[in-house]
Design an enzyme around this catalytic site. Structure first.
Site, PDB file in Angstrom:
ATOM      1  N   ASP A  96      29.348  45.302  44.469  1.00  0.00           N
ATOM      2  CA  ASP A  96      29.652  44.335  45.518  1.00  0.00           C
ATOM      3  C   ASP A  96      31.165  44.151  45.638  1.00  0.00           C
ATOM      4  OD1 ASP A  96      26.986  43.998  45.820  1.00  0.00           O
ATOM      5  OD2 ASP A  96      26.878  42.100  44.706  1.00  0.00           O
ATOM      6  N   ASP A 118      32.589  39.475  40.913  1.00  0.00           N
ATOM      7  CA  ASP A 118      31.671  40.058  39.935  1.00  0.00           C
ATOM      8  C   ASP A 118      31.664  41.578  40.037  1.00  0.00           C
ATOM      9  OD1 ASP A 118      30.982  37.709  38.802  1.00  0.00           O
ATOM     10  OD2 ASP A 118      29.096  37.463  39.915  1.00  0.00           O
ATOM     11  N   ASP A 134      33.033  41.761  45.596  1.00  0.00           N
ATOM     12  CA  ASP A 134      33.427  40.403  45.207  1.00  0.00           C
ATOM     13  C   ASP A 134      33.936  40.426  43.764  1.00  0.00           C
ATOM     14  OD1 ASP A 134      31.218  40.730  43.655  1.00  0.00           O
ATOM     15  OD2 ASP A 134      30.041  39.121  44.568  1.00  0.00           O
TER      16      ASP A 134
END
Ligand code: 0RA
Length: 651
Positions: free
Chosen positions: A517, A521, A519
């Site tokens: 992803d 994380d 993002d």
């Protein structure tokens, strides 16, 4: 001399200079033979070549300041405060010494017989090569109270040596613009130059080096600039490498001596990690492949520590468990820099970065043994801490051996099956095949639908993989996700007790693509995976097989028009383009994209943007990896930008 050459030559030079021009013309015809290659590596090598000459002047005791400037047009200026290149007439060549230095291959050190030139670039080719490969070069010499200047183009003088002013100091300034018709890329990388200058500052204590980048000014109109200076040399180098590691002992053991006429400088310490970080240099050149100086270092280290432990009856515990101590056990958590200066170095190996001179073994071994023996005698508390760690390493190595045997036993190459969650591709031609490593089963599901099953395989991994930076070796190889990675890729590992060499000769995919992803994380998982590859499957990075996929952050749509955006700038542009009524969708994860979108933007070789991970500076990458894998997650982004040098390859 060819007619073409004659035409290009600016002035009418005598017969002897024709030879010279042909010499440099050879450099222009086969640049790779002289500077290694014509990629960015060779481009940066030009700077090292000039700086090395200034370093020699400093090592001879005549200079202590070297400035490197990246100019707006990617030309380079190197300024030193040495004696200045001599400008008197050279009898035989009928030209000034300066001109000889700049136009005769290997002429650099010829005037200074007494001195010994230990520095000098990897290829030791001299400034004349830089001159040959530059469309413009201007040399300025401050000497005899005057400023002398001469200009060149592609290695040929375009002006006479001229006095242009008075000087109240001495030194040399070389300004050159690399030839864009020779180099593939003529854009300098700040970090690459900064890393080299930093190394040079640590390797040559007392010299101040600065780097200034005039290409991008800050809001106050100031150029980016950095100063590199080390008072204690390798001691500070070792502390720099270990800056975010937990020290095992507080001291850095530092020796700076000369044995059999060979200057030897070594600094070493231990940290609580399980990794060995030993960097070696010969004449300021990073000897990536090691060689006799490294052999001498290891022998001295091992023999001295072993003798100390035996003399103090500290190895009895191991003997009872029938575990034999191994040389590698002495190097877990070891950080060291070994630097020697050798008059006539013989470089061997694939990249000519392996020292071959046998006389160096004994010199380094004796120097290290004596300094380490004294340290252990004088610091019994630290000595015990180090020996305890060696004993722990031997015990852990035993456990790791068993875990590695498991990896090999469970390999598909040994007849075991592939990991259950791998969705393999149908092609068996590794060159064409790609493995997507995706986080989580849901993203894995989308990826399976989006892929081209003929050549794209998907391996979903669960959550955050083990942080190999902190885990002991046997824990790494016992980890299920890591075992799945080895098995899916058909990568195996040696089971010899003292080795953990990975074998990628049967690797099933030549593109290993980390797809997470977009993002925080996701990029943490990227970093964990890159750390894993860096520490435990480095050949995959070295071969250029590791990539990071980049998925879009937004989709802007209006009617049938759709624009994907990878950053906020693209978002602004898309909103402008589609105008009023445009709708913005922000993707929080890969799972939010439907398979068609995922394919179009991130997986399809025709449209995706892949970033290739390659390590240009293992020392710096290693330091950053440790820093990132510590508690602090914030510098992660910085790492991604600065240390894995990415190139857009598809797109
Ligand atoms: C030849 C002889 C001498 C110095 C140099 C070259 C020299 C070269 C470079 C290149 C960059 N900076 C440099 N500084 C010096 C010895 C000069 C003498 O004997 O005075």
């Amino acid at each position: 001399m060819s007619e073409e050459l004659e035409e290009k030559s600016g002035a009418d030079y005598g017969a002897s200079s024709i030879q010279v021009l042909e010499g440099l013309e050879a450099v222009r015809k086969r640049p790779a033979m002289y500077i290694g290659d014509i990629s960015t590596k060779g481009l940066h090598h030009l700077v090292y070549e000039v700086v090395d000459n200034s370093i020699d002047e400093a090592l001879a005791g005549y200079a202590d300041h070297i400035d490197v400037i990246i100019n707006e047009d990617n030309s380079i200026t190197v300024i030193d405060n040495g004696r200045g290149i001599p400008v008197d007439m050279h009898e035989k060549e009928h030209k000034s010494a300066l001109e000889v230095v700049l136009t005769v291959l290997h002429a650099g050190g010829k005037f200074d017989k007494g001195s010994y030139k230990v520095s000098g670039g990897l290829h030791g080719v001299g400034v004349s090569c830089v001159n040959a490969l530059s469309t413009y070069l201007r040399a300025e010499v401050r000497r005899n109270g005057k400023i002398y200047m001469q200009e060149y183009s592609c290695g040929k003088p375009t002006s006479e040596l001229t006095v242009i002013g008075e000087a109240d100091s001495t030194g040399t300034t070389v300004h050159f613009k690399p030839d864009g018709s020779i180099f593939i890329d003529t854009v300098y990388n700040y970090d690459t130059l900064a890393n080299r200058l930093r190394d040079l500052a640590y390797l040559n204590a007392g010299i101040t080096l600065t780097l200034t980048d005039k290409r991008e000014l800050d809001s106050d109109g100031n150029a980016r600039t950095e100063t590199f200076y080390s008072k204690t040399g390798l001691e500070e180098f070792v502390r720099y490498i270990d800056v975010s590691k937990e020290p095992l002992i507080e001291h850095v053991i530092h020796l700076d001596t000369e044995r059999q006429g060979i200057p030897v400088e070594v600094a070493l310490t231990y940290n609580t990690s399980f990794n060995e970080n030993v960097y070696s240099f010969v004449n300021n050149i990073n000897t990536i492949e090691g060689g006799t100086h490294l052999t001498g270092f290891r022998r001295g280290l091992t023999a001295t520590l072993k003798k100390y432990a035996e003399d103090n009856k500290m190895l009895d515990k191991l003997a009872k468990q029938k575990i034999e101590i191994d040389p590698a056990d002495f190097r877990q958590g070891l950080t060291a820099v070994v630097s020697v200066k050798v008059m006539e170095p013989q470089f061997e190996g694939q990249t000519k970065t392996k020292l071959g001179n046998n006389e160096v073994i004994g010199a380094v071994q004796t120097a290290v043994s004596e300094a380490l023996r004294d340290y252990l005698e004088e610091h019994p508390k630290e000595a015990k801490t180090i020996v305890d760690k060696i004993i722990l390493a031997a015990t852990a190595r035993h456990a790791a051996y068993k875990a590695r045997t498991e990896i090999l036993r469970k390999s598909p190459l040994a007849g075991a099956g592939l990991p259950g969650k791998l969705a393999d591709c149908s092609s068996r031609t590794a060159e064409d095949c790609e493995l997507f490593i995706v986080e989580g089963d849901s993203a894995g599901g989308s990826a399976k639908q989006a892929r081209d099953r003929r050549f794209q395989a998907i391996l979903p991994i669960r959550g955050k993989i083990l942080n190999v930076e902190k885990a002991m070796e046997h824990k790494v190889f016992e980890n299920q996700e890591i075992q799945a990675l080895f098995r899916a890729m058909r990568v195996t590992i040696g089971t010899e007790e003292d080795k953990n060499e990975v074998n990628i000769s049967k690797i099933a995919y030549h593109k290993i693509i980390i797809m997470t992803d977009a993002d925080v994380d996701g990029s943490h998982i990227d970093t964990l995976l890159m750390t894993f590859f860096f520490r435990r499957m480095r050949p995959v990075i070295e071969q250029g097989y590791l990539y990071i996929a980049s998925s879009p952050l937004y989709k802007v749509s209006r009617g049938k028009n759709e624009i994907y955006c990878w950053d906020d700038r693209q978002l602004r542009e898309a909103l402008e383009e589609l105008g009023q009524g445009a709708r913005v969708q922000r993707y929080k994860g890969l799972g939010e994209m439907d398979p068609k979108e995922l394919k179009e933007t991130t997986m399809d070789p025709e449209h995706r943007i892949l970033k290739q991970v390659n390590i240009s500076d293992a020392a710096e990458a290693d330091r950053i990896f440790s820093m990132l894998m510590g508690e602090d997650v914030a510098p992660r982004k910085e790492f991604i930008e600065a240390n894995a040098h990415y190139a857009n390859i598809d797109a």
